[in-house]
Design a protein around this motif. Structure first.
Motif, PDB file in Angstrom:
ATOM      1  N   VAL A  24       0.821  -1.208   0.000  1.00  0.00           N
ATOM      2  CA  VAL A  24       0.000   0.000   0.000  1.00  0.00           C
ATOM      3  C   VAL A  24       0.858   1.263   0.000  1.00  0.00           C
ATOM      4  O   VAL A  24       0.404   2.312  -0.415  1.00  0.00           O
ATOM      5  CB  VAL A  24      -1.011   0.048   1.174  1.00  0.00           C
ATOM      6  CG1 VAL A  24      -2.007  -1.075   1.051  1.00  0.00           C
ATOM      7  CG2 VAL A  24      -0.307   0.029   2.517  1.00  0.00           C
ATOM      8  N   LYS A 142      -4.210   2.085  14.106  1.00  0.00           N
ATOM      9  CA  LYS A 142      -4.854   3.288  13.560  1.00  0.00           C
ATOM     10  C   LYS A 142      -3.830   4.348  13.159  1.00  0.00           C
ATOM     11  O   LYS A 142      -4.005   5.024  12.153  1.00  0.00           O
ATOM     12  CB  LYS A 142      -5.910   3.842  14.523  1.00  0.00           C
ATOM     13  CG  LYS A 142      -5.422   4.463  15.800  1.00  0.00           C
ATOM     14  CD  LYS A 142      -6.612   5.018  16.581  1.00  0.00           C
ATOM     15  CE  LYS A 142      -6.192   5.816  17.806  1.00  0.00           C
ATOM     16  NZ  LYS A 142      -5.307   5.090  18.741  1.00  0.00           N
ATOM     17  N   LEU A 145      -2.200   3.075   9.922  1.00  0.00           N
ATOM     18  CA  LEU A 145      -3.139   3.206   8.805  1.00  0.00           C
ATOM     19  C   LEU A 145      -3.134   4.652   8.298  1.00  0.00           C
ATOM     20  O   LEU A 145      -3.026   4.901   7.088  1.00  0.00           O
ATOM     21  CB  LEU A 145      -4.551   2.820   9.276  1.00  0.00           C
ATOM     22  CG  LEU A 145      -5.644   2.864   8.209  1.00  0.00           C
ATOM     23  CD1 LEU A 145      -5.483   1.719   7.235  1.00  0.00           C
ATOM     24  CD2 LEU A 145      -7.028   2.825   8.836  1.00  0.00           C
ATOM     25  N   PHE A 149      -1.626   5.709   4.616  1.00  0.00           N
ATOM     26  CA  PHE A 149      -2.580   6.220   3.637  1.00  0.00           C
ATOM     27  C   PHE A 149      -2.235   7.654   3.243  1.00  0.00           C
ATOM     28  O   PHE A 149      -2.258   8.013   2.072  1.00  0.00           O
ATOM     29  CB  PHE A 149      -4.000   6.167   4.214  1.00  0.00           C
ATOM     30  CG  PHE A 149      -5.045   6.803   3.338  1.00  0.00           C
ATOM     31  CD1 PHE A 149      -5.343   6.261   2.097  1.00  0.00           C
ATOM     32  CD2 PHE A 149      -5.724   7.941   3.742  1.00  0.00           C
ATOM     33  CE1 PHE A 149      -6.305   6.838   1.287  1.00  0.00           C
ATOM     34  CE2 PHE A 149      -6.690   8.517   2.933  1.00  0.00           C
ATOM     35  CZ  PHE A 149      -6.976   7.962   1.697  1.00  0.00           C
ATOM     36  N   TYR A 200      -4.816  -8.170  -1.972  1.00  0.00           N
ATOM     37  CA  TYR A 200      -5.192  -6.818  -2.426  1.00  0.00           C
ATOM     38  C   TYR A 200      -6.218  -6.897  -3.548  1.00  0.00           C
ATOM     39  O   TYR A 200      -7.124  -6.064  -3.638  1.00  0.00           O
ATOM     40  CB  TYR A 200      -3.917  -6.111  -2.903  1.00  0.00           C
ATOM     41  CG  TYR A 200      -4.097  -4.695  -3.403  1.00  0.00           C
ATOM     42  CD1 TYR A 200      -3.968  -3.610  -2.546  1.00  0.00           C
ATOM     43  CD2 TYR A 200      -4.362  -4.439  -4.742  1.00  0.00           C
ATOM     44  CE1 TYR A 200      -4.116  -2.314  -2.998  1.00  0.00           C
ATOM     45  CE2 TYR A 200      -4.515  -3.136  -5.215  1.00  0.00           C
ATOM     46  CZ  TYR A 200      -4.391  -2.084  -4.335  1.00  0.00           C
ATOM     47  OH  TYR A 200      -4.544  -0.801  -4.805  1.00  0.00           O
ATOM     48  N   SER A 204     -11.058  -5.133   0.233  1.00  0.00           N
ATOM     49  CA  SER A 204     -11.006  -3.683   0.086  1.00  0.00           C
ATOM     50  C   SER A 204     -10.663  -2.947   1.373  1.00  0.00           C
ATOM     51  O   SER A 204     -10.977  -1.778   1.518  1.00  0.00           O
ATOM     52  CB  SER A 204     -12.330  -3.171  -0.467  1.00  0.00           C
ATOM     53  OG  SER A 204     -13.382  -3.617   0.353  1.00  0.00           O
ATOM     54  N   GLU A 205     -10.029  -3.631   2.308  1.00  0.00           N
ATOM     55  CA  GLU A 205      -9.563  -2.947   3.520  1.00  0.00           C
ATOM     56  C   GLU A 205      -8.200  -3.503   3.894  1.00  0.00           C
ATOM     57  O   GLU A 205      -7.929  -4.697   3.698  1.00  0.00           O
ATOM     58  CB  GLU A 205     -10.521  -3.196   4.696  1.00  0.00           C
ATOM     59  CG  GLU A 205     -11.853  -2.495   4.593  1.00  0.00           C
ATOM     60  CD  GLU A 205     -11.833  -1.078   5.157  1.00  0.00           C
ATOM     61  OE1 GLU A 205     -10.775  -0.603   5.606  1.00  0.00           O
ATOM     62  OE2 GLU A 205     -12.885  -0.433   5.136  1.00  0.00           O
ATOM     63  N   LEU A 206      -7.367  -2.648   4.477  1.00  0.00           N
ATOM     64  CA  LEU A 206      -6.007  -3.072   4.806  1.00  0.00           C
ATOM     65  C   LEU A 206      -5.982  -4.269   5.759  1.00  0.00           C
ATOM     66  O   LEU A 206      -5.222  -5.221   5.569  1.00  0.00           O
ATOM     67  CB  LEU A 206      -5.221  -1.902   5.411  1.00  0.00           C
ATOM     68  CG  LEU A 206      -3.778  -2.220   5.787  1.00  0.00           C
ATOM     69  CD1 LEU A 206      -2.929  -2.473   4.548  1.00  0.00           C
ATOM     70  CD2 LEU A 206      -3.145  -1.112   6.611  1.00  0.00           C
ATOM     71  N   MET A 209      -6.769  -7.345   4.027  1.00  0.00           N
ATOM     72  CA  MET A 209      -5.628  -7.711   3.192  1.00  0.00           C
ATOM     73  C   MET A 209      -4.602  -8.493   4.002  1.00  0.00           C
ATOM     74  O   MET A 209      -4.038  -9.495   3.557  1.00  0.00           O
ATOM     75  CB  MET A 209      -5.027  -6.402   2.669  1.00  0.00           C
ATOM     76  CG  MET A 209      -4.046  -6.513   1.556  1.00  0.00           C
ATOM     77  SD  MET A 209      -3.675  -4.821   0.996  1.00  0.00           S
ATOM     78  CE  MET A 209      -2.045  -5.091   0.323  1.00  0.00           C
TER      79      MET A 209
END
Lengths: 272, 257
Positions: A24, A142, A145, A149, A200, A204-206, A209
């Motif tokens: 990511v 968190k 993330l 991102f 991936y 659709s979320e880390l 994944m």
């Protein structure tokens, strides 16, 4: 064999979790650079009688710091920095092995790994690394993330992004050190990126994944190990190829992004 | 009552003092001085490469400052980043990142929540309210990459709202957004302004509607002009910022009359 199975599952989980961050952040080759750069650390550790994992860890983290220094202190881009540092560290590792006569380290095993040669102590070490990393990822999820991102936004909100980056590098290097024995430094990146990339394509979320990647990674290392055992081929390549097979399946048949699923959907639509 | 309101609004001040910043020895912006205050919407504008985004980044400490400082109510801004919400340029984000819109908005609560803690129920309510305010609550479970440009921008604004900041720094919020989102953003400007917040908005070009801003900071590596429309949009200022050709064209446009 039971020990090999345990280590295989553990590195499958560990690599998928750290590999997800690599994917990511669009930094997949950093995994390759670090994994090649551990070689001088191995040689020095062997020469001075330290734990090989410690030597590998220090060399790997140093290489990542060198790459970051070149990237931030010059106009050069990160891919160029990785290419130079990877080869420099690998070359100095080769030099050290020949100068210090530490060629009792089986170079072949370092480069390609041998999952069937793991001892109980290796299982304990891998278990400890995996446990620590999973707990830390959970605790700082968190923040990581946010940082992965939107690094600028994370920094603007006051998060210590340099500390987060360094922690990710340390976690990544630990994962590589743990994987080294199983698939070798040349192919560690296969287990880091393959399962995470496969996941991936499917979720659709880390965090999904990471979870799905962990399942795929464990399956890849266990099935690669069986192939390696029954066909008498090196375990590293067998595991890397198993990881690729999983990716190829997802690439063709992923419900949302698959090559063949999309073609099938188009064909059905044009029939109507 | 009016006096109290004025006092409240005058209470927040952002002072940019002699700010100079750049990468590796070259200066992108030099000696920026500006006094901004709560309850105003400030448009930062200037030609490409004028250092508009750099100014925001330097204020927030996202890049090395060579000299000068930015103070919020007399204290260095970088020590009270919680009071500022930042919305980066669209191009700074990887829109293929596997994350739902809700979780992006939730990032606005990361600092308020603190380390090692899950977000409180109150935080989730604040995020839900922010998404609702931007008209995005119904789409909150969608992956961020499946939303339109305007919707993505509204998610980021919801994230900024959820931070409950005093000052907002928005980097080109109107790039790639639809008319509807544009209207939502302007309505938000008015609302935040009425609440005494400070908005610093980097804008993309001069064709945007200038009515929504109180003051303009015309920038070209240094401050060309800072003030209201009549003070800033003079032929001399525009010529200094954009070169004489563009300035002529801009002054023919209705917005200048």
């Amino acid at each position: 064999m039971r020990q090999a199975l345990g280590v295989g599952v553990l590195v499958g989980i560990l690599c998928a979790v750290m590999g997800s961050y690599l994917i990511v952040q669009q930094m997949a080759m950093l995994g390759g650079a670090i994994s090649h750069s551990v070689v001088p650390g191995l040689s020095l550790a062997y020469f001075f009688g330290w734990n090989l994992a410690v030597g590998a860890f220090v060399a790997g983290v140093l290489s990542a710091l060198a790459i970051a220094a070149i990237e931030t202190r010059s106009r050069l881009k990160v891919d160029a920095a990785m290419a130079l540092i990877l080869t420099t560290f690998l070359a100095s590792g080769m030099m050290l092995i020949s100068l210090l006569r530490t060629n009792q380290i089986d170079l072949n095993q370092i480069l390609f790994g041998d999952i069937l040669s793991v001892r109980p102590a290796d299982v304990v070490q891998t278990l400890a690394i995996t446990g620590v990393i999973l707990v830390l990822v959970k605790l700082f999820y968190k923040e990581l993330l946010f940082y992965s991102f939107d690094p600028l936004g994370a920094r603007a909100s006051g998060l210590p992004v340099n500390v987060l980056y360094f922690s990710l590098i340390c976690g990544l290097t630990l994962a590589i050190v743990a994987t080294m024995q199983t698939v070798g430094v040349l192919l560690a990146i296969a287990l880091l990126v393959g399962p995470a990339m496969t996941a991936y394509l499917l979720v659709s979320e880390l965090h999904q994944m990471m979870t799905l990647g962990a399942v795929i990674g464990s399956l890849a290392s266990v099935s690669g190990m069986y192939v390696s055992y029954y066909l008498d081929v090196p375990s590293g390549p067998a595991i890397a190829l198993a990881a690729f097979c999983a990716f190829a399946l997802a690439f063709c048949f992923s419900p949302r992004q698959g090559l063949l699923t999309a073609a099938y959907r188009q064909a059905r639509q044009s029939k109507r | 009552m009016i006096v109290i309101l004025i006092l409240m609004q005058a209470s927040m001040r952002l002072d940019i003092c002699n700010l100079t910043a750049g990468y590796r020895g070259s200066t992108a912006i030099a000696n920026i001085n500006a006094q901004l205050q709560g309850g105003e919407v400030v448009d930062v504008l200037g030609p490409n490469g004028a250092g508009k985004s750099t100014l925001l980044k330097a204020m927030l400490g996202l890049m090395p400052c060579l000299q000068g400082s930015t103070q919020l109510d007399g204290q260095p801004l970088h020590q009270q980043l919680r009071r500022v919400a930042y919305v980066p340029q669209r191009s700074a984000i990887d829109w293929d990142y596997p994350i739902a819109a809700w979780n992006v908005a939730m990032m606005g609560r990361t600092r308020q929540t603190g380390w090692l803690r899950p977000p409180s129920r109150q935080s989730r309510e604040i995020v839900a309210a922010a998404l609702d305010r931007m008209g995005m609550l119904a789409l909150a479970q969608r992956p961020i990459g499946e939303l339109s440009g305007g919707q993505q921008q509204r998610i980021f604004l919801a994230r900024a709202l959820a931070q409950e900041a005093d000052a907002f720094c928005l980097d080109e919020p109107f790039v790639g957004v639809d008319k509807q989102t544009e209207a939502v953003i302007y309505a938000l400007f008015a609302e935040l302004k009425a609440a005494g917040k400070l908005l610093v908005v980097v804008s993309h070009d001069l064709s945007e509607n200038l009515d929504h801003y109180d003051r303009f900071l015309l920038l070209n590596r240094q401050v060309i002009a800072l003030g209201d429309r009549a003070q800033v949009f003079t032929p001399e200022n525009l010529a200094r910022a954009y070169g004489s050709q563009t300035a002529f064209a801009v002054c023919q446009a209705p917005c200048c009359n």
